[in-house]
Scaffold this active site. Structure first.
Site, PDB file in Angstrom:
ATOM      1  N   HIS A  55      27.191  -0.687  46.759  1.00  0.00           N
ATOM      2  CA  HIS A  55      26.574  -0.817  48.078  1.00  0.00           C
ATOM      3  C   HIS A  55      27.525  -1.592  48.982  1.00  0.00           C
ATOM      4  CE1 HIS A  55      22.087  -0.385  46.722  1.00  0.00           C
ATOM      5  NE2 HIS A  55      22.493   0.717  47.323  1.00  0.00           N
ATOM      6  N   CYS A  72      21.052  -8.950  48.434  1.00  0.00           N
ATOM      7  CA  CYS A  72      20.205  -7.915  47.841  1.00  0.00           C
ATOM      8  C   CYS A  72      18.735  -8.335  47.840  1.00  0.00           C
ATOM      9  CB  CYS A  72      20.645  -7.612  46.408  1.00  0.00           C
ATOM     10  SG  CYS A  72      22.159  -6.652  46.285  1.00  0.00           S
TER      11      CYS A  72
END
Length: 281
Positions: A180, A274
């Site tokens: 990511h 996250c």
């Protein structure tokens, strides 16, 4: 009078200003590593849920001590990765783009977070193509930096631009450890980022250097502990405690680094950012 190097460095630092933020977080009540969908996950490694919850609570409390608002989203049994709230979507300009996950194991999170968004007046909308929320969609100033290569599809970038009315800069990732964008790049303020150049293609690195000539380039030692998976309010930067070199770079740049231990949640491939979905005005 002779000025010491430390004093000289202090005098040339760019002043940094805090802006109070609004975050959403989900406690790791049901966190476990029962499947492997990124290189950090090892189903043979045991998870200490009690410790994970304590680490998460410390992160939440750190934000609140800094004056930020934190909404807590109820976790759902059977969705162990729901703790990684950043992947839930992108909430900005009066709309909430709900994540469309690549992996079947996480697709139930889209429903859970869409329900939460709707209940809180965020007007959820969906994309046709895979997007994994603020994992791959990072807002810097009036622009969205958008990752692709492993999760979010490049076609989703155009959808995001259309929905938000904001320019989107596509950046391709090449190292599966940085699956990511928020594992390889962090937004520090409206004009400053930190990033790990080897995680990106040559074209992406060139684009980043054009856009952010004063970016902090992080070493492998800090990148490999997900040190860039950090959250900044423009002055304070909450980051994984193991990223000590990055902390020194932040300090020299005039930011206030705050290290937190999220080692238990790192077992699922995530850390500070996250676990943190920012709700933009």
């Amino acid at each position: 009078m002779t000025i010491s190097p430390d004093v000289a460095a202090e005098s040339t630092r760019t002043p940094r200003r805090q802006r109070l933020r609004h975050y959403a977080m989900t406690p790791p009540t049901f966190f476990t590593v029962e499947y492997a969908i990124n290189p950090w996950m090892d189903i043979s490694t045991p998870v200490d849920v009690e410790r994970a919850v304590a680490q998460w609570q410390n992160l939440r409390d750190t934000y609140r001590r800094l004056g930020h608002t934190v909404d807590v989203v109820d976790p759902v049994p059977g969705l162990p990765d729901m703790v990684y709230a950043a992947n839930a979507g992108l909430i900005i300009n009066g709309v909430a783009i709900v994540a469309r996950f690549k992996h079947a194991e996480r697709q139930g999170e889209s429903v859970a977070y869409a329900n939460w968004m709707d209940e809180h007046g965020h007007h959820p909308v969906a994309t046709r193509h895979v997007n994994e929320g603020q994992g791959d969609l990072l807002v810097v100033g009036s622009t969205i930096l958008a990752g692709t290569g492993f999760r979010t599809q490049p076609q989703a970038h155009a959808e995001v631009a259309s929905i938000t009315g904001m320019p989107v800069v596509s950046l391709e990732l090449v190292d599966p450890r940085f699956y990511h964008l928020d594992t390889a790049l962090t937004v520090l303020d409206e004009t400053t980022i930190g990033y790990y150049p080897p995680a990106f293609t040559d074209d992406a690195r060139t684009r980043l250097r054009e856009l952010f000539p004063d970016a902090i380039e992080v070493a492998s030692t800090d990148a490999y502990v997900l040190g860039l998976n950090a959250v900044s309010d423009g002055k304070h930067v909450v980051h994984p405690a193991q990223a000590t070199g990055f902390a020194q770079q932040l300090d020299r740049a005039g930011f206030h680094p705050i290290g937190v231990d999220l080692s238990e949640l790192l077992k699922g491939g995530g850390s500070v950012k996250c676990c943190t979905l920012e709700v933009f005005p």
